[in-house]
Every structure is written in structure tokens, then in C-alpha cells.
Scaffold this motif. Structure first.
Motif, PDB file in Angstrom:
ATOM      1  N   CYS A  38       0.826  -1.216   0.000  1.00  0.00           N
ATOM      2  CA  CYS A  38       0.000   0.000   0.000  1.00  0.00           C
ATOM      3  C   CYS A  38       0.858   1.264   0.000  1.00  0.00           C
ATOM      4  O   CYS A  38       0.485   2.271  -0.606  1.00  0.00           O
ATOM      5  CB  CYS A  38      -0.951   0.009   1.198  1.00  0.00           C
ATOM      6  SG  CYS A  38      -2.267  -1.217   1.061  1.00  0.00           S
ATOM      7  N   VAL A  74     -14.571  -4.931  -2.040  1.00  0.00           N
ATOM      8  CA  VAL A  74     -13.110  -4.873  -1.956  1.00  0.00           C
ATOM      9  C   VAL A  74     -12.672  -6.049  -1.094  1.00  0.00           C
ATOM     10  O   VAL A  74     -13.081  -6.167   0.058  1.00  0.00           O
ATOM     11  CB  VAL A  74     -12.639  -3.530  -1.344  1.00  0.00           C
ATOM     12  CG1 VAL A  74     -11.144  -3.543  -1.083  1.00  0.00           C
ATOM     13  CG2 VAL A  74     -13.022  -2.377  -2.262  1.00  0.00           C
ATOM     14  N   THR A  75     -11.873  -6.953  -1.660  1.00  0.00           N
ATOM     15  CA  THR A  75     -11.499  -8.179  -0.957  1.00  0.00           C
ATOM     16  C   THR A  75     -10.069  -8.186  -0.434  1.00  0.00           C
ATOM     17  O   THR A  75      -9.662  -9.150   0.209  1.00  0.00           O
ATOM     18  CB  THR A  75     -11.704  -9.396  -1.871  1.00  0.00           C
ATOM     19  OG1 THR A  75     -10.896  -9.244  -3.038  1.00  0.00           O
ATOM     20  CG2 THR A  75     -13.170  -9.551  -2.247  1.00  0.00           C
ATOM     21  N   THR A  77      -6.195  -5.481   0.109  1.00  0.00           N
ATOM     22  CA  THR A  77      -5.487  -4.221  -0.119  1.00  0.00           C
ATOM     23  C   THR A  77      -4.102  -4.525  -0.659  1.00  0.00           C
ATOM     24  O   THR A  77      -3.532  -5.554  -0.317  1.00  0.00           O
ATOM     25  CB  THR A  77      -5.380  -3.417   1.195  1.00  0.00           C
ATOM     26  OG1 THR A  77      -4.711  -4.198   2.186  1.00  0.00           O
ATOM     27  CG2 THR A  77      -6.748  -2.980   1.688  1.00  0.00           C
ATOM     28  N   THR A  79      -6.334  -2.148  -3.216  1.00  0.00           N
ATOM     29  CA  THR A  79      -7.284  -2.189  -4.324  1.00  0.00           C
ATOM     30  C   THR A  79      -7.407  -0.768  -4.844  1.00  0.00           C
ATOM     31  O   THR A  79      -7.533   0.175  -4.047  1.00  0.00           O
ATOM     32  CB  THR A  79      -8.662  -2.722  -3.893  1.00  0.00           C
ATOM     33  OG1 THR A  79      -8.523  -4.107  -3.556  1.00  0.00           O
ATOM     34  CG2 THR A  79      -9.697  -2.574  -4.997  1.00  0.00           C
ATOM     35  N   ARG A  92     -10.934  -1.364 -12.147  1.00  0.00           N
ATOM     36  CA  ARG A  92     -10.647  -1.871 -10.802  1.00  0.00           C
ATOM     37  C   ARG A  92      -9.402  -2.737 -10.905  1.00  0.00           C
ATOM     38  O   ARG A  92      -9.263  -3.514 -11.849  1.00  0.00           O
ATOM     39  CB  ARG A  92     -11.829  -2.711 -10.316  1.00  0.00           C
ATOM     40  CG  ARG A  92     -11.585  -3.481  -9.036  1.00  0.00           C
ATOM     41  CD  ARG A  92     -12.728  -4.442  -8.745  1.00  0.00           C
ATOM     42  NE  ARG A  92     -13.953  -3.736  -8.484  1.00  0.00           N
ATOM     43  CZ  ARG A  92     -14.440  -3.508  -7.261  1.00  0.00           C
ATOM     44  NH1 ARG A  92     -13.808  -3.954  -6.202  1.00  0.00           N
ATOM     45  NH2 ARG A  92     -15.565  -2.852  -7.112  1.00  0.00           N
ATOM     46  N   ARG A  94      -6.352  -4.918  -8.269  1.00  0.00           N
ATOM     47  CA  ARG A  94      -5.870  -5.305  -6.947  1.00  0.00           C
ATOM     48  C   ARG A  94      -4.385  -5.590  -7.047  1.00  0.00           C
ATOM     49  O   ARG A  94      -3.923  -6.184  -8.018  1.00  0.00           O
ATOM     50  CB  ARG A  94      -6.613  -6.542  -6.469  1.00  0.00           C
ATOM     51  CG  ARG A  94      -6.246  -6.899  -5.059  1.00  0.00           C
ATOM     52  CD  ARG A  94      -7.231  -7.867  -4.460  1.00  0.00           C
ATOM     53  NE  ARG A  94      -6.634  -8.385  -3.239  1.00  0.00           N
ATOM     54  CZ  ARG A  94      -6.821  -9.596  -2.789  1.00  0.00           C
ATOM     55  NH1 ARG A  94      -7.599 -10.420  -3.438  1.00  0.00           N
ATOM     56  NH2 ARG A  94      -6.242  -9.978  -1.688  1.00  0.00           N
TER      57      ARG A  94
END
Length: 110
Positions: A38, A74-75, A77, A79, A92, A94
Motif C-alpha cells: 500500500c 473490496v477483498t 489491499t 485495491t 478496478r 488489486r
């Protein structure tokens, strides 16, 4: 980062994001405190938003915004959602994005 086209039916508002949408597009980044990729994603999206006029980068703490995470499915991070000027989700992805992929995904939004 695998970029997936969206159908554009789902829209996000300034209220959803806690601030204004970008004039041309918005890069929405779902992150969490213990997500190492992230931090790199934040850097890449910030750089791209700084290079393209009218594009805003918004980071959303997934743990603090569980209702939004569930609503948008959202499954994990990081994302990243690419929104057009109206807030419609057009892409989208991921995982850690590459700068070139983010720029290409913006092409669908602007």
C-alpha cells in the motif's frame, strides 16, 4: 496489477470519499495499516495524479470504512478504483500498480 473494466453502474460521491472528486478522474486507493504494498501504491498513484491535470488521488482506510469496502466488494489491499469525472467506476485493480498501467487505465476515465 490486473486491471479489470467495470460496467460503470456503481458511482462514488464526494461524500463517499470524504472529499471532492477529481475534475477529470479520481484514483481511489483502499489501503490498510499493515499492507506493505500500500505504501508503494500511494507513491505511484500520487505521482500519476501529479502528472495528469484534473486527476485526484484519494486513499481510503479499508478498516475504518468497512461499509464502503463491503458495498464495493473490496477483498484485499491495495485495491485501486479508477473513477471518471461523474464518479462512475471504470476500472478496478488489486495489487501493486505499475505507473504505465495506471496511466493506461486513466484513458478509460478521461
Amino acid at each position: 496489477m490486473g486491471v479489470v473494466p467495470e460496467d460503470g453502474d456503481e458511482r462514488l460521491t464526494a461524500e463517499d470519499l470524504g472529499g471532492p472528486l477529481g475534475e477529470r478522474a479520481t484514483l481511489v486507493h483502499f489501503s490498510s495499516a499493515f499492507c506493505a504494498p500500500c505504501r508503494a501504491t500511494r507513491r505511484v498513484l500520487g505521482e500519476v495524479a501529479g502528472m495528469v491535470d484534473g486527476v485526484r488521488h484519494v486513499e481510503v482506510d479499508a478498516e475504518a470504512r468497512l461499509e464502503l469496502v463491503r458495498r464495493l466488494r473490496v477483498t484485499g489491499t491495495p485495491t485501486v478504483l479508477v473513477l471518471d469525472a461523474r464518479g462512475a467506476i471504470v476500472r478496478r485493480a488489486r495489487g501493486l500498480p505499475r505507473r504505465a498501467d495506471v496511466i493506461a487505465a486513466l484513458g478509460a476515465a478521461v
